[in-house]
Design an enzyme around this catalytic site. Structure first.
Site, PDB file in Angstrom:
ATOM      1  N   ARG A 175      -7.552   3.914  -0.639  1.00  0.00           N
ATOM      2  CA  ARG A 175      -6.192   4.433  -0.729  1.00  0.00           C
ATOM      3  C   ARG A 175      -5.513   4.107  -2.055  1.00  0.00           C
ATOM      4  O   ARG A 175      -4.805   4.940  -2.620  1.00  0.00           O
ATOM      5  CB  ARG A 175      -5.346   3.865   0.419  1.00  0.00           C
ATOM      6  CG  ARG A 175      -5.723   4.471   1.741  1.00  0.00           C
ATOM      7  CD  ARG A 175      -4.911   3.891   2.867  1.00  0.00           C
ATOM      8  NE  ARG A 175      -5.231   4.612   4.091  1.00  0.00           N
ATOM      9  CZ  ARG A 175      -4.762   4.294   5.284  1.00  0.00           C
ATOM     10  NH1 ARG A 175      -3.950   3.258   5.422  1.00  0.00           N
ATOM     11  NH2 ARG A 175      -5.091   4.997   6.339  1.00  0.00           N
ATOM     12  N   LEU A 193       3.880  10.581   7.052  1.00  0.00           N
ATOM     13  CA  LEU A 193       2.447  10.421   6.806  1.00  0.00           C
ATOM     14  C   LEU A 193       1.632  11.670   7.109  1.00  0.00           C
ATOM     15  O   LEU A 193       1.854  12.348   8.106  1.00  0.00           O
ATOM     16  CB  LEU A 193       1.933   9.262   7.669  1.00  0.00           C
ATOM     17  CG  LEU A 193       0.509   8.831   7.374  1.00  0.00           C
ATOM     18  CD1 LEU A 193       0.419   8.241   5.978  1.00  0.00           C
ATOM     19  CD2 LEU A 193       0.050   7.815   8.400  1.00  0.00           C
ATOM     20  N   HIS A 211       0.404   4.876   0.621  1.00  0.00           N
ATOM     21  CA  HIS A 211      -0.580   5.802   1.181  1.00  0.00           C
ATOM     22  C   HIS A 211      -0.588   7.042   0.294  1.00  0.00           C
ATOM     23  O   HIS A 211       0.469   7.564  -0.046  1.00  0.00           O
ATOM     24  CB  HIS A 211      -0.180   6.160   2.619  1.00  0.00           C
ATOM     25  CG  HIS A 211      -1.265   6.842   3.389  1.00  0.00           C
ATOM     26  ND1 HIS A 211      -1.700   8.093   3.075  1.00  0.00           N
ATOM     27  CD2 HIS A 211      -1.998   6.442   4.458  1.00  0.00           C
ATOM     28  CE1 HIS A 211      -2.665   8.443   3.927  1.00  0.00           C
ATOM     29  NE2 HIS A 211      -2.859   7.449   4.775  1.00  0.00           N
ATOM     30  N   GLU A 267      -5.093  10.185   6.851  1.00  0.00           N
ATOM     31  CA  GLU A 267      -6.323  10.166   6.067  1.00  0.00           C
ATOM     32  C   GLU A 267      -7.426  10.915   6.811  1.00  0.00           C
ATOM     33  O   GLU A 267      -8.419  11.331   6.217  1.00  0.00           O
ATOM     34  CB  GLU A 267      -6.729   8.701   5.844  1.00  0.00           C
ATOM     35  CG  GLU A 267      -7.848   8.521   4.860  1.00  0.00           C
ATOM     36  CD  GLU A 267      -8.010   7.059   4.439  1.00  0.00           C
ATOM     37  OE1 GLU A 267      -7.002   6.334   4.413  1.00  0.00           O
ATOM     38  OE2 GLU A 267      -9.142   6.664   4.163  1.00  0.00           O
ATOM     39  N   GLN A 291       0.818  -1.210   0.000  1.00  0.00           N
ATOM     40  CA  GLN A 291       0.000   0.000   0.000  1.00  0.00           C
ATOM     41  C   GLN A 291       0.853   1.262   0.000  1.00  0.00           C
ATOM     42  O   GLN A 291       1.653   1.467   0.913  1.00  0.00           O
ATOM     43  CB  GLN A 291      -0.909   0.022   1.224  1.00  0.00           C
ATOM     44  CG  GLN A 291      -1.807   1.251   1.272  1.00  0.00           C
ATOM     45  CD  GLN A 291      -2.919   1.105   2.292  1.00  0.00           C
ATOM     46  OE1 GLN A 291      -2.694   1.233   3.487  1.00  0.00           O
ATOM     47  NE2 GLN A 291      -4.111   0.800   1.820  1.00  0.00           N
TER      48      GLN A 291
END
Lengths: 603, 249
Positions: A314, A250, A236, A253, A234
């Site tokens: 995502r 990060l 992001h 979300e 994944q």
């Protein structure tokens, strides 16, 4: 030969993030003697960085929610490649695990009527993420840490495991070193739970810390377990892209969950363009409806309005950002703009405090006054060690795995918020599974002295040879993975990548360090590289073997999602002598009553 | 691209010195990046703790030009061109190697604090946000131990044998002020944690990277509660009768 200290536990748990801590608590609660081993100090594991929340269908905010919907959202998010039983257990048990955290001292944000507050997140039909501002992971880890400490669990901090031992086919213990001074340590155990997290350090742009070096995947592979779904990594969609020093960190979300809007350099709100036809109905049709949804969410009111398009899954948002850039509509530093500044600044600071500080202090950007620049960052691996859903057992007797290092739960793409819940649901199950196994086993299996000698020799070797700098080798691995097995993939690139990885193995076998064993990160990296290359190769081979695009696996040469064979198999790799064996194994069959949940949707 | 001069402590508790390094400065670079650059290029054995690089885990505490800080939050452009940047391990804890110190004492202190103790019940908890705002402030703590590092009781007087330090006063306050907690930790605070040794110089509050008002919101209310409990029995009875003994912090 070098000396080592010896400890004996019924069960050892390797890794002390959410899954490892929850597993250890369960073993201890079942009356067994548990040792918890962590590479960092206790409470610093990657769970601490989880921001947005823990998904559980408590239905506190949206009363229509229930485990069936959570299950369906998870399976749909995973493009139906998930282990259905894991997704079912997860959806059913997450609410109890969240309530349990609360009873252990976690202090979640509240609704106006004093219940646990839940927020919206990508791919979740209803507002489902229990959270504490944007520091939910910290809350979870501190709660579990304190619960574990007060239960009297023995913790070995800053201790790295380099080898699992077997007696015949059964797990019998583990060997490693303390980072502090490099002294060696042997753990005799009836069962081992791996909870070591992910593999992000094999890519250059990642939200993951130094710890994410594929330890569990490497150890399990060497011990004979198989790794499934490794092609599904994944990225992001929203990592920081500027300045260079923070690239990859990060951006939760939660920003989009709270109404954050994505725009390209032309000011277009581009996500509408990228909504898959099959999911369009679940999203707002236009700006006005999206605005209505956000306003209702802020006011804590119910609304008929549907979610903004930024709350797509995502994989989809990451691809959209990538394409916007490729087609020349990106932000100055290769991302896009994420904007929450249209909202009341005080609310933004209250709901997203660490994002506010992170941008203010690291990028000189006030997110209450202007947009953030964001772009994809390697964040999570859906694939991992194959486990039985109910017990978290691998195919190696006595070896269990939970959390990110285990595979199956998330299929081809993980929904945000489903990781923290995964940790506590399957951490508990792994602890219980390992305890049941250890109880029926009776005595301790034996450990061969020769295996210990070999483990020591392997660790000592980098001091006694000339060879490349481990940091340079890690950098080369990053470059290979970025260039050949990144967000978008194609056969000709991956084949080059696989070849380069084979070459790189020769360097890994020769890496050398200077200095001594006292807290020597270069020495630590020498061993970590061996784990990292297992996942790097597994990702490349698995990705090359799947001629379709599905979830997080995007092929330029096969852009469509297959409805035939590839919808029905997992990719599995295992160790076969010196070779990596690759198979495609059938998905576990979903029972009829669960299948009906999906059919009802189609009508 | 400009270069920065760093002096980094290299060595153990017994022997060590500040060594000179030169690092290329990129835009937005923080001190931790500079340390990593040194590690990757010159000294793979340079010991440093870090995890998140985003001020969430509290691993990379050090003293940068004498200022106790998280290296991941300390930007290189804070320093003048040519200014020497001196990176030392935090002083209050024994050095293991280079920038890594032995902070295990903190984990031992934590074990002694009575854990969260709600009354058993099966009902859903209804807790209002305004009743937990303060507790949530305390729970922001990332255990960087910078407050422990600057607390003069621990740093200058080395009273780790007696004083629990600000971090664990914050933890205790978070438990004591939790609306569902039923335990009483006052005896412990007074006789074992020795809260009385804190004389409110607020050094801890100043260095907290999470901006927790350690002194005003955690330590002073706990001190008042200890006073109420042990030195003002009449006041305690009145508060109990008025039902204000757990509230009104």
């Amino acid at each position: 030969m070098a000396t080592y200290e010896t400890h004996e536990h019924d069960v050892i748990v390797i890794g002390a993030g959410g899954a490892g801590l929850r597993a250890a608590i369960e073993v201890s609660a079942m009356g067994l003697n548990v040792g918890l081993i962590c590479k960092s100090l206790l409470g610093k594991a990657h769970t601490v960085m989880a921001e947005g929340g823990v998904a559980a269908a408590l239905a506190n905010v949206d009363p229509q929610d229930g485990w069936e919907t959570h299950f369906k959202d998870t399976m749909n998010g995973g493009k139906l490649l998930n282990n259905w039983r894991m997704a079912q257990l997860h959806a059913q048990e997450a609410p109890d695990r969240v309530r349990e955290l609360e009873r252990w001292g976690a202090v979640f944000d509240r609704t106006k009527d004093g219940r646990i507050l839940q927020r919206a997140f990508g791919g979740h039909k209803w507002k489902r993420l229990c959270h504490v501002g944007d520091r939910t992971g910290l809350e979870m880890i501190r709660t579990l840490q304190d619960q574990g400490v007060h239960q009297g669990i023995t913790v070995y901090m800053e201790c790295t495991i380099s080898k699992l031992f077997k007696d015949g086919d059964k797990i019998s213990g583990a060997f490693g070193y303390y980072r502090e001074d490099g002294r060696y340590v042997l753990f005799k155990a009836k069962a081992v739970v791996l909870a070591t997290g992910g593999v992000g350090k094999i890519y250059s742009v990642t939200s993951n810390s130094w710890e994410y070096t594929s330890d569990g995947q490497g150890l399990a592979y060497e011990a004979g377990a198989d790794l499934i779904d490794m092609e599904f990594v994944q990225f992001h969609p929203t990592g920081m892209v500027w300045p260079p020093g923070v690239r990859g960190i990060l951006v939760t979300e939660g920003v989009r969950g709270e109404g954050g809007i994505l725009r390209n350099s032309k000011g277009e709100r581009f996500m509408w363009k990228y909504l898959p036809e099959s999911t369009k109905d679940g999203f707002a049709a236009d700006e006005a409806e999206a605005k209505e949804w956000v306003e209702a969410a802020i006011a804590g009111k119910r609304t008929e309005a549907r979610r903004p398009p930024e709350l797509s899954t995502r994989d989809n948002v990451a691809r959209a950002i990538y394409i916007e850039n490729k087609e020349g509509r990106g932000s100055p530093h290769g991302g896009v703009f994420l904007d929450i500044s249209y909202q009341d600044p005080e609310r933004v600071k209250k709901k997203l405090p660490s994002m506010y500080h992170q941008f203010k202090e690291l990028a000189d950007v006030d997110i209450t006054a202007g947009p953030m620049e964001v772009g994809p960052t390697c964040h999570y691996i859906m694939g991992g060690i194959r486990v039985e859903a109910d017990t978290a057992a691998t195919r190696v007797p006595g070896l269990f795995a939970a959390g990110e290092c285990a595979g199956g739960m998330h299929g081809a793409n993980r929904l945000g918020g489903n990781s923290l819940s995964d940790l506590i649901v399957f951490g508990r199950r792994a602890g219980a599974g390992a305890s049941d196994y250890a109880k029926q086993l009776g005595g301790f299996p034996s450990i061969n002295e020769k295996d210990i000698e070999a483990a020591i020799e392997e660790l000592e070797a980098p001091f006694h040879r000339e060879g490349p700098n481990p940091y340079d080798v890690a950098k080369q691995m990053n470059n290979i993975m970025d260039a050949h097995v990144g967000i978008f993939r194609e056969a000709k690139e991956m084949e080059i990548g696989i070849e380069k990885l084979q070459e790189l193995k020769k360097d890994i076998a020769k890496v050398a360090v200077k200095g001594d064993k006292r807290f020597n990160p270069g020495w630590h990296l020498c061993r970590d590289l061996k784990n990292m290359i297992v996942s790097a190769e597994a990702i490349a081979r698995s990705a090359n073997s799947r001629p379709e695009s599905r979830g997080a696996h995007s092929r330029l040469d096969f852009p469509d999602t297959d409805k035939g064979k590839w919808a029905t198999v997992n990719t599995a790799v295992s160790k076969d002598g010196d070779q990596m064996k690759l198979e495609h194994t059938p998905l576990p069959a979903m029972p009829e009553d669960l299948k009906k949940l999906f059919e009802a949707d189609k009508k | 691209m400009r270069k920065a001069k760093l002096k980094v402590y290299r060595g153990t508790a017994d022997a060590g010195e500040f060594k000179d390094y030169e690092v290329q400065v990129e835009e937005g670079m923080v001190v931790l990046d500079a340390i990593h650059a040194i590690q990757a290029k010159d000294s793979p054995d340079l010991a440093v703790r870090w995890n998140c690089k985003a001020a969430k885990c509290g691993s990379c505490s050090a003293e940068v030009n004498g200022m106790p800080s998280l290296m991941c939050k300390t930007r290189m452009d804070r320093f003048e061109e040519g200014e020497e940047i001196r990176v030392a391990p935090i002083k209050t804890f024994p050095i293991i190697k280079d920038l890594v110190t032995d902070v295990s004492w903190n984990y031992e202190v934590n074990k002694k604090i009575k854990g969260f103790s709600p009354a058993p019940d099966d009902k859903e908890w209804i807790i209002h946000q305004e009743d937990i705002d303060r507790v949530q402030e305390f729970r922001k703590c990332i255990e960087c131990f910078l407050c422990q590092n600057v607390c003069h009781v621990l740093r200058d007087h080395d009273r780790k044998d007696a004083f629990m330090g600000p971090r664990f006063l914050v933890r205790t306050a978070g438990l004591e002020m939790h609306p569902k907690d039923t335990a009483n930790r006052m005896q412990y605070l007074k006789d074992e944690g020795h809260i009385g040794m804190c004389n409110i110089t607020k050094c801890c509050t100043e260095v907290c990277p999470e901006d927790i008002h350690i002194t005003d919101n955690a330590i002073i209310p706990l001190k008042e509660r200890v006073v109420d409990e042990f030195y003002d029995p009449l006041g305690k009875v009145i508060k109990k009768i008025m039902g204000t003994d757990k509230k009104g912090w």
